[in-house]
Scaffold this motif. Structure first.
Motif, mmCIF file in Angstrom:
data_model
loop_
_atom_site.group_PDB
_atom_site.id
_atom_site.type_symbol
_atom_site.label_atom_id
_atom_site.label_comp_id
_atom_site.label_asym_id
_atom_site.label_seq_id
_atom_site.Cartn_x
_atom_site.Cartn_y
_atom_site.Cartn_z
ATOM 1 N N GLN A 6 0.723 -1.113 0.064
ATOM 2 C CA GLN A 6 0.235 -0.047 -0.026
ATOM 3 C C GLN A 6 0.901 1.450 -0.004
ATOM 4 N N GLU A 7 1.956 1.194 1.146
ATOM 5 C CA GLU A 7 2.804 2.783 0.750
ATOM 6 C C GLU A 7 3.153 2.363 -0.526
ATOM 7 N N ILE A 8 4.167 2.121 -0.883
ATOM 8 C CA ILE A 8 4.175 1.362 -2.133
ATOM 9 C C ILE A 8 4.406 2.110 -3.407
ATOM 10 N N LYS A 9 2.734 1.859 -3.415
ATOM 11 C CA LYS A 9 1.365 1.904 -4.594
ATOM 12 C C LYS A 9 1.322 3.742 -4.541
ATOM 13 N N HIS A 10 1.020 3.904 -2.859
ATOM 14 C CA HIS A 10 0.653 5.535 -2.909
ATOM 15 C C HIS A 10 1.901 6.440 -3.130
ATOM 16 N N ILE A 11 3.454 5.730 -3.077
ATOM 17 C CA ILE A 11 4.522 6.452 -3.245
ATOM 18 C C ILE A 11 4.667 6.770 -4.715
ATOM 19 N N ASP A 12 3.965 5.974 -5.372
ATOM 20 C CA ASP A 12 4.465 5.554 -6.983
ATOM 21 C C ASP A 12 3.798 6.541 -7.239
ATOM 22 N N ASP A 13 2.169 6.500 -6.733
ATOM 23 C CA ASP A 13 0.722 7.725 -6.915
ATOM 24 C C ASP A 13 1.162 8.952 -7.378
ATOM 25 N N GLU A 14 2.182 9.398 -5.882
ATOM 26 C CA GLU A 14 2.636 10.504 -6.134
ATOM 27 C C GLU A 14 3.587 11.295 -6.843
ATOM 28 N N LEU A 15 4.314 10.321 -6.746
ATOM 29 C CA LEU A 15 5.895 10.544 -8.225
ATOM 30 C C LEU A 15 5.003 10.693 -9.361
ATOM 31 N N ALA A 16 4.071 10.137 -9.678
ATOM 32 C CA ALA A 16 3.422 9.660 -11.155
ATOM 33 C C ALA A 16 2.818 11.436 -11.159
ATOM 34 N N ARG A 17 1.484 12.234 -10.293
ATOM 35 C CA ARG A 17 1.363 13.250 -10.390
ATOM 36 C C ARG A 17 3.004 13.872 -9.889
ATOM 37 N N LEU A 18 3.730 14.071 -8.996
ATOM 38 C CA LEU A 18 4.530 15.181 -9.266
ATOM 39 C C LEU A 18 5.788 15.512 -9.409
ATOM 40 N N SER A 19 6.346 13.915 -9.980
ATOM 41 C CA SER A 19 7.832 14.560 -10.297
ATOM 42 C C SER A 19 8.124 15.374 -11.607
ATOM 43 N N ASP A 20 7.030 15.297 -12.720
ATOM 44 C CA ASP A 20 7.729 16.712 -12.727
ATOM 45 C C ASP A 20 7.580 17.831 -12.467
ATOM 46 N N MET A 21 7.396 18.281 -11.842
ATOM 47 C CA MET A 21 6.886 19.693 -11.477
ATOM 48 C C MET A 21 8.497 20.444 -10.947
ATOM 49 N N THR A 22 8.529 21.546 -11.558
ATOM 50 C CA THR A 22 8.836 22.462 -11.308
ATOM 51 C C THR A 22 9.432 22.754 -9.352
ATOM 52 N N ALA A 23 10.874 22.902 -9.121
ATOM 53 C CA ALA A 23 10.423 23.728 -7.456
ATOM 54 C C ALA A 23 9.473 24.910 -7.628
ATOM 55 N N LYS A 24 9.145 25.550 -8.216
ATOM 56 C CA LYS A 24 8.728 26.651 -7.715
ATOM 57 C C LYS A 24 7.208 26.321 -7.988
ATOM 58 N N GLU A 25 6.758 25.446 -9.311
ATOM 59 C CA GLU A 25 5.328 25.209 -9.027
ATOM 60 C C GLU A 25 4.956 24.270 -7.810
ATOM 61 N N LEU A 26 6.043 23.609 -7.728
ATOM 62 C CA LEU A 26 5.497 22.274 -6.187
ATOM 63 C C LEU A 26 5.393 23.277 -5.116
ATOM 64 N N SER A 27 6.240 23.839 -5.364
ATOM 65 C CA SER A 27 6.224 25.775 -4.060
ATOM 66 C C SER A 27 4.742 26.583 -4.144
#
Length: 257
Positions: free
Chosen positions: A196-217
């Motif tokens: 469950q934790e691994i799937k959650h992390i994968d979902d978060e990375l797919a959703r957020l990891s392409d965003m820039t530091a400014k976009e995430l901030s």
């Protein structure tokens, strides 16, 4: 030459701008204190002592505080008998290290994934998991800073992981700006993470990891835990249950009488 203010600031991975904003001072003033160009007034000592939660003597004697190496406890799950959720972050060093190594192995090579992006990925992984499942994943403590949530003790844990040969910190450039990246040397021990934790992390990375530091901030600034905290204050996990549609990750079912 040792400087207590610089030591405490870097210990919490704060920039001079972050600290200046939190204290209502200018970055130039912080720089002067750290370079020994200005002496601490009593009012400043009070502010700094309260902000870093240390004794006045640290600034008077220019010495680090005497305290445990980590402000971290091993994670525990709430028992079925408990009537309310535990809202104190239950930090787990081992799990944090494996999550970080997992993140770095999955997305660390992306050019946008530097220290600031890592901060935000860790934050959303932790707080989103708590909103969805009502239990801690890593349970790190995060403080409200100008550019979004910052995990406490991150710098110390990185130093330990470097010493243990788990990762390497490197300085680079991203669009002509200084960037700190982390290169994984070891594979994560996934036995410490549930499916469950691994799937959650994968979902978060797919959703957020392409965003820039400014976009995430900017995205983190829309989140109720960040909005509801004072600058420099630890952000409350329970605030995720008051999120708006912009950041909420849980599908709530309306109950009718």
């Amino acid at each position: 030459m040792f400087n207590i203010l610089k030591y405490l600031r870097e210990e919490q991975s704060l920039s001079q701008d972050d600290l200046a904003s939190a204290l209502g001072l200018s970055r130039q003033t912080i720089s002067k204190y750290e370079n020994g160009e200005a002496n601490f007034t009593l009012d400043i000592i009070k502010k700094l002592s309260q902000f870093f939660d240390v004794d006045y003597s640290c600034f008077i004697d220019n010495k680090p505080p005497v305290r445990p190496e980590y402000n971290i406890i091993e994670g525990k799950k709430a028992t079925e008998e408990q009537e309310i959720r535990i809202d104190i972050p239950q930090e787990n060093i081992s799990k944090f290290k494996q999550v970080l190594l997992y993140i770095l192995n999955k997305v660390g090579a992306k050019p946008n994934v530097g220290q600031t992006v890592i901060y935000k990925l860790l934050y959303f992984i932790d707080f989103d998991y708590y909103e969805i499942f009502e239990e801690q994943l890593m349970g790190l403590k995060y403080i409200k800073n100008t550019y979004g949530p910052t995990p406490i003790d991150f710098a110390k844990l990185i130093q330990e992981m470097e010493k243990d040969g788990e990762l390497e910190e490197v300085k680079t450039k991203y669009f002509n700006k200084d960037q700190t990246k982390y290169l994984p040397i070891k594979e994560p021990n996934l036995s410490l993470l549930s499916g469950q934790e691994i799937k959650h992390i994968d979902d978060e990375l797919a959703r957020l990891s392409d965003m820039t530091a400014k976009e995430l901030s900017e995205y983190s600034h829309k989140d109720i835990p960040w909005i509801g905290a004072n600058m420099g204050e630890i952000m409350d996990y329970e605030a995720v249950f008051y999120r708006n549609d912009d950041t909420s990750r849980r599908e709530y079912v309306e109950e009718y009488d």
